[in-house]
Structure formats: structure tokens, C-alpha cells
Design a protein around this motif. Structure first.
Motif, PDB file in Angstrom:
ATOM      1  N   GLU A 152      -7.782  -6.378 -10.501  1.00  9.12           N
ATOM      2  CA  GLU A 152      -9.137  -6.168 -11.013  1.00  9.12           C
ATOM      3  C   GLU A 152      -9.974  -5.395  -9.995  1.00  9.12           C
ATOM      4  O   GLU A 152      -9.989  -5.711  -8.808  1.00  9.12           O
ATOM      5  CB  GLU A 152      -9.813  -7.510 -11.301  1.00  9.12           C
ATOM      6  N   GLY A 153     -10.623  -4.340 -10.474  1.00  8.19           N
ATOM      7  CA  GLY A 153     -11.522  -3.573  -9.628  1.00  8.19           C
ATOM      8  C   GLY A 153     -10.849  -2.721  -8.563  1.00  8.19           C
ATOM      9  O   GLY A 153     -11.530  -2.056  -7.785  1.00  8.19           O
ATOM     10  N   ALA A 154      -9.532  -2.696  -8.524  1.00  6.58           N
ATOM     11  CA  ALA A 154      -8.810  -1.908  -7.510  1.00  6.58           C
ATOM     12  C   ALA A 154      -8.816  -0.430  -7.890  1.00  6.58           C
ATOM     13  O   ALA A 154      -9.006  -0.063  -9.049  1.00  6.58           O
ATOM     14  CB  ALA A 154      -7.378  -2.407  -7.371  1.00  6.58           C
ATOM     15  N   VAL A 155      -8.613   0.427  -6.882  1.00  4.13           N
ATOM     16  CA  VAL A 155      -8.553   1.870  -7.083  1.00  4.13           C
ATOM     17  C   VAL A 155      -7.276   2.405  -6.450  1.00  4.13           C
ATOM     18  O   VAL A 155      -6.967   2.086  -5.297  1.00  4.13           O
ATOM     19  CB  VAL A 155      -9.778   2.579  -6.445  1.00  4.13           C
ATOM     20  N   LEU A 156      -6.554   3.216  -7.208  1.00 10.44           N
ATOM     21  CA  LEU A 156      -5.437   3.994  -6.678  1.00 10.44           C
ATOM     22  C   LEU A 156      -5.916   5.436  -6.673  1.00 10.44           C
ATOM     23  O   LEU A 156      -6.168   6.023  -7.725  1.00 10.44           O
ATOM     24  CB  LEU A 156      -4.181   3.839  -7.543  1.00 10.44           C
ATOM     25  N   GLY A 157      -6.090   6.008  -5.483  1.00 14.69           N
ATOM     26  CA  GLY A 157      -6.673   7.336  -5.342  1.00 14.69           C
ATOM     27  C   GLY A 157      -5.833   8.443  -5.946  1.00 14.69           C
ATOM     28  O   GLY A 157      -4.658   8.266  -6.265  1.00 14.69           O
ATOM     29  N   ALA A 158      -6.454   9.606  -6.097  1.00 17.30           N
ATOM     30  CA  ALA A 158      -5.808  10.772  -6.692  1.00 17.30           C
ATOM     31  C   ALA A 158      -4.478  11.061  -6.011  1.00 17.30           C
ATOM     32  O   ALA A 158      -4.377  11.040  -4.782  1.00 17.30           O
ATOM     33  CB  ALA A 158      -6.719  11.985  -6.596  1.00 17.30           C
ATOM     34  N   ARG A 159      -3.475  11.274  -6.827  1.00 18.01           N
ATOM     35  CA  ARG A 159      -2.100  11.561  -6.408  1.00 18.01           C
ATOM     36  C   ARG A 159      -1.459  10.453  -5.586  1.00 18.01           C
ATOM     37  O   ARG A 159      -0.430  10.647  -4.966  1.00 18.01           O
ATOM     38  CB  ARG A 159      -2.015  12.896  -5.692  1.00 18.01           C
ATOM     39  N   GLY A 160      -2.074   9.282  -5.575  1.00 13.52           N
ATOM     40  CA  GLY A 160      -1.489   8.126  -4.905  1.00 13.52           C
ATOM     41  C   GLY A 160      -0.257   7.642  -5.655  1.00 13.52           C
ATOM     42  O   GLY A 160      -0.127   7.843  -6.861  1.00 13.52           O
ATOM     43  N   VAL A 161       0.638   6.982  -4.937  1.00 10.76           N
ATOM     44  CA  VAL A 161       1.874   6.467  -5.518  1.00 10.76           C
ATOM     45  C   VAL A 161       1.962   4.975  -5.227  1.00 10.76           C
ATOM     46  O   VAL A 161       2.183   4.570  -4.082  1.00 10.76           O
ATOM     47  CB  VAL A 161       3.113   7.203  -4.959  1.00 10.76           C
ATOM     48  N   ALA A 162       1.777   4.161  -6.275  1.00 13.73           N
ATOM     49  CA  ALA A 162       1.835   2.702  -6.121  1.00 13.73           C
ATOM     50  C   ALA A 162       3.196   2.200  -6.581  1.00 13.73           C
ATOM     51  O   ALA A 162       3.500   2.214  -7.773  1.00 13.73           O
ATOM     52  CB  ALA A 162       0.726   2.042  -6.922  1.00 13.73           C
ATOM     53  N   VAL A 163       4.012   1.783  -5.620  1.00 16.76           N
ATOM     54  CA  VAL A 163       5.306   1.182  -5.943  1.00 16.76           C
ATOM     55  C   VAL A 163       5.276  -0.323  -5.683  1.00 16.76           C
ATOM     56  O   VAL A 163       6.242  -1.024  -5.962  1.00 16.76           O
ATOM     57  CB  VAL A 163       6.467   1.862  -5.179  1.00 16.76           C
ATOM     58  N   LYS A 164       4.164  -0.794  -5.134  1.00 16.95           N
ATOM     59  CA  LYS A 164       3.909  -2.217  -4.937  1.00 16.95           C
ATOM     60  C   LYS A 164       2.533  -2.522  -5.494  1.00 16.95           C
ATOM     61  O   LYS A 164       1.666  -1.646  -5.550  1.00 16.95           O
ATOM     62  CB  LYS A 164       3.962  -2.583  -3.450  1.00 16.95           C
ATOM     63  N   PRO A 168      -6.770  -7.105  -5.949  1.00 21.52           N
ATOM     64  CA  PRO A 168      -8.076  -6.843  -6.544  1.00 21.52           C
ATOM     65  C   PRO A 168      -9.081  -6.312  -5.514  1.00 21.52           C
ATOM     66  O   PRO A 168      -9.076  -6.700  -4.358  1.00 21.52           O
ATOM     67  CB  PRO A 168      -8.507  -8.224  -7.061  1.00 21.52           C
ATOM     68  N   TRP A 169      -9.907  -5.393  -5.991  1.00 22.33           N
ATOM     69  CA  TRP A 169     -11.040  -4.852  -5.242  1.00 22.33           C
ATOM     70  C   TRP A 169     -10.634  -4.187  -3.921  1.00 22.33           C
ATOM     71  O   TRP A 169     -11.335  -4.232  -2.933  1.00 22.33           O
ATOM     72  CB  TRP A 169     -12.126  -5.906  -5.029  1.00 22.33           C
ATOM     73  N   GLU A 170      -9.454  -3.552  -3.929  1.00 16.90           N
ATOM     74  CA  GLU A 170      -9.019  -2.742  -2.787  1.00 16.90           C
ATOM     75  C   GLU A 170      -8.846  -1.301  -3.237  1.00 16.90           C
ATOM     76  O   GLU A 170      -8.525  -1.030  -4.392  1.00 16.90           O
ATOM     77  CB  GLU A 170      -7.688  -3.249  -2.223  1.00 16.90           C
ATOM     78  N   ILE A 171      -9.038  -0.368  -2.309  1.00 15.88           N
ATOM     79  CA  ILE A 171      -8.826   1.053  -2.564  1.00 15.88           C
ATOM     80  C   ILE A 171      -7.592   1.470  -1.779  1.00 15.88           C
ATOM     81  O   ILE A 171      -7.512   1.255  -0.561  1.00 15.88           O
ATOM     82  CB  ILE A 171     -10.048   1.882  -2.130  1.00 15.88           C
ATOM     83  N   HIS A 172      -6.629   2.043  -2.492  1.00 16.96           N
ATOM     84  CA  HIS A 172      -5.386   2.510  -1.879  1.00 16.96           C
ATOM     85  C   HIS A 172      -5.213   3.998  -2.170  1.00 16.96           C
ATOM     86  O   HIS A 172      -5.686   4.502  -3.187  1.00 16.96           O
ATOM     87  CB  HIS A 172      -4.186   1.751  -2.449  1.00 16.96           C
ATOM     88  N   GLY A 173      -4.513   4.692  -1.304  1.00 14.99           N
ATOM     89  CA  GLY A 173      -4.226   6.101  -1.528  1.00 14.99           C
ATOM     90  C   GLY A 173      -3.003   6.512  -0.746  1.00 14.99           C
ATOM     91  O   GLY A 173      -2.546   5.803   0.151  1.00 14.99           O
ATOM     92  N   GLY A 174      -2.468   7.671  -1.090  1.00 16.40           N
ATOM     93  CA  GLY A 174      -1.327   8.231  -0.380  1.00 16.40           C
ATOM     94  C   GLY A 174      -0.005   7.922  -1.051  1.00 16.40           C
ATOM     95  O   GLY A 174       0.071   7.327  -2.106  1.00 16.40           O
ATOM     96  N   ASN A 175       1.070   8.381  -0.392  1.00 12.93           N
ATOM     97  CA  ASN A 175       2.427   8.200  -0.895  1.00 12.93           C
ATOM     98  C   ASN A 175       3.337   7.752   0.242  1.00 12.93           C
ATOM     99  O   ASN A 175       3.644   8.542   1.115  1.00 12.93           O
ATOM    100  CB  ASN A 175       2.942   9.507  -1.476  1.00 12.93           C
ATOM    101  N   PRO A 176       3.733   6.481   0.231  1.00 17.13           N
ATOM    102  CA  PRO A 176       3.338   5.427  -0.698  1.00 17.13           C
ATOM    103  C   PRO A 176       1.895   4.992  -0.433  1.00 17.13           C
ATOM    104  O   PRO A 176       1.382   5.149   0.672  1.00 17.13           O
ATOM    105  CB  PRO A 176       4.310   4.288  -0.407  1.00 17.13           C
TER     106      PRO A 176
END
Length: 186
Positions: A152-164, A168-176
Motif C-alpha cells: 500500500e502506498g509504495a512506489v516503483l520508480g520509472a524503469r524499475g525492476v521489482a523481483v521482490k 508499504p509506503w516505500e519508494i524503490h527504483g533501479g534494476n533490481p
């Protein structure tokens, strides 16, 4: 379709991953979507919802699906109130894909609900569900892998790759994708 349904054929004998009835349903869906849905003008959200729901999706009357999307198997798709699937998004829903209320899947993102067994001589498909939590955002051209939950409320940034899964409420980015920072709750 459940994981068990996918294994109706005998994967050890190199048979198809999905039964004939399932493949025929997808063929009818693809023809319908290509001729009546995928290309339609942006304002026709209601029409695209109607087509998806007619083929077994559970799309809120307040959700928006933009044109140009690819949706593999509508019965595995659920969208909550005010959720959005942007233009050019690929929803490869071999297993359930649930998109929560107010969640956004931005343009050309890819939700991939399955993988292959690398230890099987035939690389049989393994469906795995994806959950996109309420108020989450999968930004442009991002990839969400099989079995991943975007909290909930999390963000996966542009072109990010989420394999895990992303908490909630965290911002992730990059590959991985890696944690960038926490997101302000609202």
C-alpha cells in the motif's frame, strides 16, 4: 485460473502449460480486444471496462483502463475503485493480478504474473500472483515480476525492476529495485 488449472496437461511429457479450453478462450479474448477494445479512443473507459468484465475481469465502475493495453487473461484481473492501467501496459496475468483502490500502473509498465521452471527440460510455466496495493504507483516502463507484492502506498520508480516485494509506503527504483526512501503517508 489457478495454478492447479495450469497443470492439467502433463508438463513432464512436454505438453502445453494450459488446456485447450483455456487457449481457445484467450484466442477469443485477443480477437475481441484487438477489434473492439485496444484501439478505442481514450474517453471510452466504460466500453473497455465492459469488454473486460464480459470476459470475467472484476473491474470497478470507477477504474480506468487506457487504450493500447495488453491483458492476457481477463478472469485473473481485479481492479479497485479509481485504479488506473495506463496506455501500453502489459498485464501478463497467468495468475491473479489485483490492483488496489487508487493504484496507478503508468504507461508501458509490465506486470508479469508467471515464470518458467529452469530445472524442467521443457521450461514449464509457473503462474504466480501479483498484488498492487491501494495508493501504490508503478511508474512508466517499470517491471513487476511474478509473485511480487507492491505494498500500500509504495512506489516503483520509472524503469524499475521489482523481483521482490516492496513494503508499504516505500519508494524503490533501479534494476533490481532498491529502497530509495520512505514515502509520506496520506
Amino acid at each position: 485460473m489457478s495454478v492447479l488449472d495450469a497443470k492439467e496437461s502433463n508438463p513432464r511429457e512436454g505438453g502445453p502449460s494450459f488446456p485447450l479450453k483455456h487457449r481457445l478462450f484467450r484466442a477469443a479474448w485477443n480477437l475481441t480486444w484487438a477489434t473492439l477494445g485496444r484501439w478505442t479512443p481514450v474517453p471510452l473507459y466504460g466500453w473497455r471496462r465492459f469488454l473486460l468484465n464480459s470476459f470475467g475481469a472484476r473491474i470497478s465502475s470507477k477504474a480506468r483502463v487506457y487504450p493500447g493495453t495488453t491483458i492476457w487473461y481477463p478472469p485473473n484481473l481485479t481492479m479497485g475503485d479509481h485504479s488506473v492501467i495506463g496506455p501500453g501496459v502489459i498485464v501478463y496475468d497467468m495468475d491473479r493480478i489485483e490492483i488496489g483502490d487508487y493504484a496507478i500502473i503508468s504507461q508501458r509498465a509490465h506486470l508479469c504474473g508467471g515464470t518458467h521452471d529452469p530445472d524442467d527440460a521443457n521450461f514449464q510455466l509457473i503462474p504466480k500472483p501479483i498484488t498492487i496495493g491501494a495508493k501504490a504507483w508503478v511508474a512508466a516502463e517499470a517491471f513487476v515480476g511474478p509473485g511480487v507484492t507492491i505494498g500500500e502506498g509504495a512506489v516503483l520508480g520509472a524503469r524499475g525492476v521489482a523481483v521482490k516485494s516492496i513494503a508499504p509506503w516505500e519508494i524503490h527504483g533501479g534494476n533490481p529495485a532498491k529502497l530509495i526512501r520512505e514515502r509520506k503517508r496520506f
